[in-house]
Design an enzyme around this catalytic site. Structure first.
Site: not given
Ligand code: ARG
Length: 393
Positions: A123, A172
């Site tokens: 992210d 999370s």
């Molecule tokens: N790994 C996935 C991505 O980068 C989702 C990550 C989402 N974050 C979470 N805290 N669940 O697209």
């Protein structure tokens, strides 16, 4: 001059402690928080608003649900978007959230853009691909400071930030209307069998009831109806999440390659996405030519990679969308599917643009003179015949 920061804010522990940190450690005088509604639970939005009252100088909740569906989910459906075979969710929401943060910063005359992502995930890259299109300063306190959870909780308490059971929250979660993602905690061990409680949108497939048949209508490659009832995109997805979730559809558990190369164990729920992508792929097979399908699968995979990386401002992304949109002009019609204990199967499909002709393909038809194929047959495999027969191989 006052140093104003705009922070992408979820209301969670990380982004909450970013507010006092931006002031204390990074010299910001004012911190404006922005929560972008992309269809996460209303409680999350309200919680963010409530917390923001205590900690930020000004808070915005920006409703981007419709834009998310029209500008990010629909293009994904048209591109049959997936990453390593699973349904993307977080990745397609991040650029939109980042854009809303930038818009707010411009409106507020801020000079700093901030996010609460760590240095391990995807992210940070997705946010900053958008943030760095501006000349504003980018600050990522979580990545910068390498903090432990214990330190964060202590610091939150010291700064009167309400910590709502975050210390006990074992995973999370990132959620938007298209997908719910769960990671972290015990799930970090890929050999750990996840408990039922990580799932909220879907019931266990083995507990799902009788089968159900749904018919999805498409226009220009995007879904427009369920069982003949026209719905706008957001409502349609919401409804299919409900219907599909009850049948235990759309769970994934996988080891995913993050952009930086780290492997991560991820669990997802995405009932509507599974139904819609299954139907869309099927309809394309009815209306696109063999060459189009073959070429488009390459375009789709390139599109998916850019989408996962959050590179929606890369010119190639809009170039690919232009090609995809052109093909989708003919992706009209309906697909009938059966939902049963976690599975989606295609029952039937129809389109005014079908390249399929029952008349031509039927055994009973006389429209095609079968003898015409004889000449073709003589040349089919011609070179292999030369190789085998005349060169004695
Ligand atoms: N790994 C996935 C991505 O980068 C989702 C990550 C989402 N974050 C979470 N805290 N669940 O697209």
């Amino acid at each position: 001059m006052v140093k104003k920061a705009v922070l992408a804010y979820s209301g969670g522990l990380d982004t909450s402690i970013c507010v006092p940190l931006l002031k204390e450690k990074y010299g910001c005088d004012e911190v404006i928080t922005v929560a972008v509604d992309v269809g996460q639970p209303q409680d999350d939005i309200l919680n963010a608003e409530e917390k923001a009252k205590y900690i930020s100088d000004k808070h915005y909740t920006i409703d981007a649900k419709e834009e998310f569906v029209d500008q990010y989910i629909f293009p994904l459906i048209k591109a049959n978007g997936d990453y390593e075979g699973y349904v993307m969710g977080t990745s397609i929401a991040r650029p939109l959230i980042a854009k809303k943060v930038v818009e707010t910063a411009k409106k507020e005359g801020a000079s700093v853009l901030a996010h609460g992502c760590t240095g391990k995930g995807n992210d940070q890259l997705r946010f900053e691909a958008v943030f760095r299109l501006t000349n504003m300063e980018v600050i990522a306190p979580m990545r910068d400071m390498n903090l432990t959870r214990e330190w964060e909780i202590e610091y939150a308490k010291k700064n009167n930030i309400p910590v709502i059971a975050t210390s006990e929250k074992p995973w999370s979660v990132d959620e938007n209307i298209w997908s719910r993602s769960v990671e972290g905690g015990l799930l970090e061990d890929p050999n750990y069998v996840p408990p039922e409680e990580i799932y909220e949108w879907t019931q266990a497939p083995e507990n799902a009831g009788e089968s159900q048949i749904v018919e999805i209508g498409f226009e220009n490659g995007v879904p427009i109806s369920i069982d003949g009832n026209r719905l706008d995109g957001y409502k349609l997805i919401l409804e299919l999440n409900k219907i599909g979730g009850a049948h235990g559809i759309g769970r994934s558990d996988l080891v995913e390659d993050r952009i930086l190369g780290l492997k991560a164990r991820e669990n997802y729920e995405h009932p509507a996405a599974t139904i819609l992508l299954t139907a869309h792929r099927d309809l394309e097979k009815l209306v696109l030519t063999r060459s189009e399908l073959k070429f488009k699968s390459m375009v789709d995979s390139q599109w998916s990679e850019l989408a996962y990386y959050g590179l929606v401002d890369e010119p190639l992304y809009s170039d690919l969308n232009a090609f995809i949109d052109k093909t989708q002009e003919r992706v009209n019609g309906t697909v009938k599917l059966k939902l049963y204990k976690g599975n989606v199967s295609i029952l039937a499909r129809t389109s005014p643009n079908a390249l399929y002709s029952q008349e031509l393909v039927s055994f009973d038809s006389e429209t095609i003179d079968q003898k015409d194929a004889e000449g073709y047959s003589k040349y089919h495999g011609f070179q292999a015949r030369v190789y085998k027969k005349f060169l004695g191989n």
